[in-house]
Design a protein around this motif. Structure first.
Motif, short mmCIF file in Angstrom:
data_model
loop_
_atom_site.label_atom_id
_atom_site.label_comp_id
_atom_site.label_asym_id
_atom_site.label_seq_id
_atom_site.Cartn_x
_atom_site.Cartn_y
_atom_site.Cartn_z
N ALA A 1 33.26 118.26 88.57
CA ALA A 1 32.65 117.25 89.44
C ALA A 1 33.50 115.99 89.39
CB ALA A 1 31.22 116.94 89.00
N ARG A 2 33.34 115.15 90.38
CA ARG A 2 34.05 113.87 90.46
C ARG A 2 33.05 112.74 90.30
NH1 ARG A 2 37.95 111.61 95.39
NH2 ARG A 2 37.74 109.40 94.90
N LEU A 3 33.39 111.80 89.43
CA LEU A 3 32.56 110.62 89.20
C LEU A 3 33.35 109.39 89.61
CD1 LEU A 3 30.04 109.21 87.98
CD2 LEU A 3 31.24 109.21 85.78
N TRP B 1 42.79 110.94 95.64
CA TRP B 1 42.72 110.87 94.19
C TRP B 1 43.03 112.22 93.58
CZ3 TRP B 1 39.00 113.87 91.64
CH2 TRP B 1 38.94 113.71 90.26
N ALA B 2 43.73 112.20 92.45
CA ALA B 2 43.96 113.41 91.67
C ALA B 2 44.05 113.00 90.21
CB ALA B 2 45.24 114.12 92.12
N PRO B 3 43.42 113.74 89.29
CA PRO B 3 43.44 113.35 87.88
C PRO B 3 44.81 113.56 87.25
CG PRO B 3 42.39 115.48 88.16
CD PRO B 3 42.65 114.95 89.54
N ARG B 4 45.13 112.70 86.28
CA ARG B 4 46.41 112.80 85.57
C ARG B 4 46.34 113.74 84.39
NH1 ARG B 4 45.62 107.22 85.52
NH2 ARG B 4 45.58 107.27 83.24
N ALA C 1 37.71 100.09 92.00
CA ALA C 1 37.14 101.43 91.86
C ALA C 1 38.11 102.35 91.13
CB ALA C 1 36.81 102.00 93.24
N ALA C 2 37.56 103.30 90.44
CA ALA C 2 38.34 104.33 89.75
C ALA C 2 37.53 105.61 89.75
CB ALA C 2 38.69 103.90 88.33
N SER C 3 38.18 106.72 89.49
CA SER C 3 37.50 108.01 89.51
C SER C 3 37.85 108.80 88.26
CB SER C 3 37.89 108.82 90.75
OG SER C 3 37.47 108.18 91.93
N LEU C 4 36.90 109.60 87.81
CA LEU C 4 37.08 110.49 86.68
C LEU C 4 36.77 111.92 87.10
CD1 LEU C 4 35.30 108.52 83.78
CD2 LEU C 4 37.75 108.56 84.31
N LEU C 5 37.48 112.86 86.50
CA LEU C 5 37.17 114.27 86.66
C LEU C 5 36.26 114.69 85.52
CD1 LEU C 5 37.55 117.20 87.70
CD2 LEU C 5 39.59 117.32 86.25
N LEU C 6 35.13 115.30 85.85
CA LEU C 6 34.21 115.85 84.86
C LEU C 6 34.38 117.36 84.84
CD1 LEU C 6 30.98 113.88 85.82
CD2 LEU C 6 32.67 113.25 84.09
N SER C 7 34.48 117.93 83.65
CA SER C 7 34.58 119.38 83.51
C SER C 7 33.63 119.84 82.42
CB SER C 7 36.02 119.80 83.18
OG SER C 7 36.44 119.23 81.95
N ALA C 8 33.13 121.06 82.57
CA ALA C 8 32.20 121.63 81.59
C ALA C 8 32.58 123.08 81.34
CB ALA C 8 30.76 121.53 82.08
N SER C 9 32.14 123.60 80.19
CA SER C 9 32.56 124.94 79.81
C SER C 9 31.40 125.77 79.27
CB SER C 9 33.70 124.88 78.78
OG SER C 9 33.30 124.13 77.64
N ARG C 10 31.68 127.04 79.00
CA ARG C 10 30.66 128.00 78.57
C ARG C 10 30.15 127.75 77.16
NH1 ARG C 10 28.43 129.54 82.99
NH2 ARG C 10 29.86 130.48 84.50
N ASP C 11 30.82 126.88 76.41
CA ASP C 11 30.31 126.55 75.07
C ASP C 11 29.49 125.27 75.07
OD1 ASP C 11 32.33 124.79 75.55
OD2 ASP C 11 33.49 125.24 73.77
N GLY C 12 29.18 124.72 76.25
CA GLY C 12 28.33 123.54 76.34
C GLY C 12 29.04 122.22 76.26
#
Length: 510
Positions: free
Chosen positions: A483-485, A62-65, A493-504
């Motif tokens: 993170a991967r969900l 898997w790789a996010p688009r 099944a499917a997968s999502l990429l979760l990302s977070a940053s320094r501004d919350g």
């Protein structure tokens, strides 16, 4: 890695020296059950157990688009870590606003409220680390005040899915004298490994609510900022420090097996076990004892220095490949020429007592407080069986393909500063190529503004829309966690990429 033979690997040779074994693995007590047991334990810890979980090679490639599907802006300060429950029911976000929020993982891409389901606020300080336990309901969080809390996410079953009802505090481990809690990971079903700024790595027995053991800690080698555990049998751990010291530990004996240090005095910003193959390896071979040039030892991805990720063979202390980000406009970078901290070299075996000596200076206040990641560094790693995903100070999320660098790409990237509306310039194009010989010693990124639009009004409008879209979808500050969900539904099944940053802000991508 195979068993001991006439051509011993450096890791086995060093292990024999560390534990007083001769070249055959004997302690000079032939014929005794004790010597046989120790020899067997050594071989198990240093050979067959040093491999990545076999099921990892069978995961979906898997790789996010790069299609944004959700945007959450509830936190009042930066998000330091994301952790996903093994069932995929929920994920949590640990933040510097002293809260850990629980998000619905089953309906994330269909949720129109864009709100968390629960908030755990019973812990003081900045929440630096979070991990979920194998029971799929328990969460452990670590704070800058040294405390580590165990708590549970409560749900009830209902038609259409579970309903989140609350959080229940279970146990806590106070440790102000230990310094900041910096990293956490489950160790089996009843313990958690944790690193503290003043203590190093230790194990917390969740059943007894007390520390079970701690590894020997040498402050001269720096604060243990992160670590990676054996995903299969809990026999080993690799630690990385604020002074760039990497050490492989045998947890059966709680002693160091192999250690080495990164160049240029760079500290370790992030680590993860790499799952994607290297050049010369077939797909799915990494960690499973596959073909090609793989040794079967774990391949460790280490983020350090100015936008670099080195892939290190833990069995040989050898850097096999370097992923190097281009310098981005608007991001502060060290003056002068770029210095690589990952040098692709041959094996560097170290005998007993030959650990690196990074200097005996005492730990500074900044190191004891967890330190600050460099603006141009990589702060987050997410390995998949096909690519390595990275994020950091330049706000770009990248997908690296080490076997075919030209297939690497930027999942999202901000536009360059310019004189257009909102101070935006054009979008940035990213290209990737192998450097350093036929073996592909490094994968280099080049980033350049897209060609200026033509003179027509339509072309100028299209370029402006592209820049505005990139600015709106990308993170506004440094990417701090990935993170991967996995979404498990009746339709597939499917997968999502979760990302977070320094501004919350937290984002989800297809």
């Amino acid at each position: 890695m195979g068993s001991a033979s006439a051509a011993q690997s450096p890791l086995v040779a060093y292990g024999n020296a560390m534990y007083g074994l001769d070249d055959s693995g004997s302690m000079g007590l032939p014929g005794t059950a004790e010597s046989s047991g120790i020899q067997g334990a050594m071989q198990a810890a240093l050979t067959t157990e040093l491999s990545v979980e076999e099921s990892a090679s069978q995961m979906e490639a898997w790789a996010p688009r790069g299609a944004l599907v959700a945007h959450f802006a509830e936190h009042q300060a930066g998000v330091n870590q994301l952790a996903v429950a093994s069932s995929g029911l929920f994920f949590v976000s640990a933040s510097s606003d002293s809260t850990t929020k629980v998000w619905d993982g089953r309906r994330l891409d269909r949720d129109v409220s864009f709100r968390s389901r629960l908030t755990y606020s019973g812990q003081g300080g900045k929440i630096n680390a979070a991990t979920t336990l194998p029971d799929s309901s328990s969460v452990v969080t670590g704070s800058s005040d040294g405390s580590v809390h165990l708590w549970r996410v409560d749900t009830v079953a209902r038609s259409g899915g579970e309903r989140f009802t609350g959080v229940t505090a279970q146990r806590q481990c106070s440790g102000e004298a230990l310094g900041e809690a910096l990293a956490l990971a489950p160790w089996g079903h009843a313990a958690v490994l944790q690193s503290h700024a003043r203590r190093g790595l230790s194990a917390w027995d969740l059943r007894a609510a007390e520390h079970a053991w701690a590894l020997p800690y040498d402050p001269a080698q720096g604060v243990i900022s992160c670590f990676v555990t054996d995903p299969a049998s809990q026999n080993w751990v690799v630690t990385g420090s604020s002074r760039g010291v990497l050490c492989v530990w045998d947890l059966r004996f709680r002693l160091p097996v192999l250690s080495w240090q990164l160049g240029a005095g760079a500290g370790v910003d992030a680590m993860a076990l790499a799952l994607a193959p290297l050049p010369g390896e077939r797909r799915g071979a990494r960690g499973g004892g596959g073909g090609g040039a793989s040794t079967g030892a774990p391949l460790l991805a280490v983020a350090a220095g100015e936008g670099e990720v080195g892939l290190w063979d833990c069995g040989e202390a050898q850097c096999r490949q370097v992923l190097r980000c281009a310098r981005s406009a608007g991001v502060a970078a060290p003056a002068g020429p770029r210095r690589s901290v990952h040098v692709v070299t041959g094996p560097r075996a170290r005998g007993a007592g030959a650990a690196p000596e990074p200097g005996a200076r005492p730990l500074g206040v900044g190191e004891l407080a967890g330190g600050a990641r460099p603006a141009a560094g990589v702060a987050a790693l997410l390995p998949t069986p096909s690519v390595m995903l990275t994020g950091g100070g330049d706000r770009v999320i990248r997908a690296w393909d080490g076997t075919a660098p030209e297939r690497s790409y930027a999942v999202c990237a901000p536009p360059v500063p310019g004189e257009g509306a909102g101070g935006l310039g054009g979008v940035v194009t990213h290209s990737y190529a192998a450097r350093g010989g036929a073996g592909g010693a490094s994968v280099e990124e080049r980033a350049a503004p897209a060609p200026a639009p033509g003179g027509s009004r339509e072309e100028r409008m299209a370029a402006a829309v592209a820049a505005e879209t990139a600015a709106a979808t990308c993170h506004a500050q440094a990417v701090s966690a990935l993170a991967r969900l996995d979404l498990r539904r009746a339709g597939g099944a499917a997968s999502l990429l979760l990302s977070a940053s320094r501004d919350g802000v937290i984002k989800a991508w297809r």
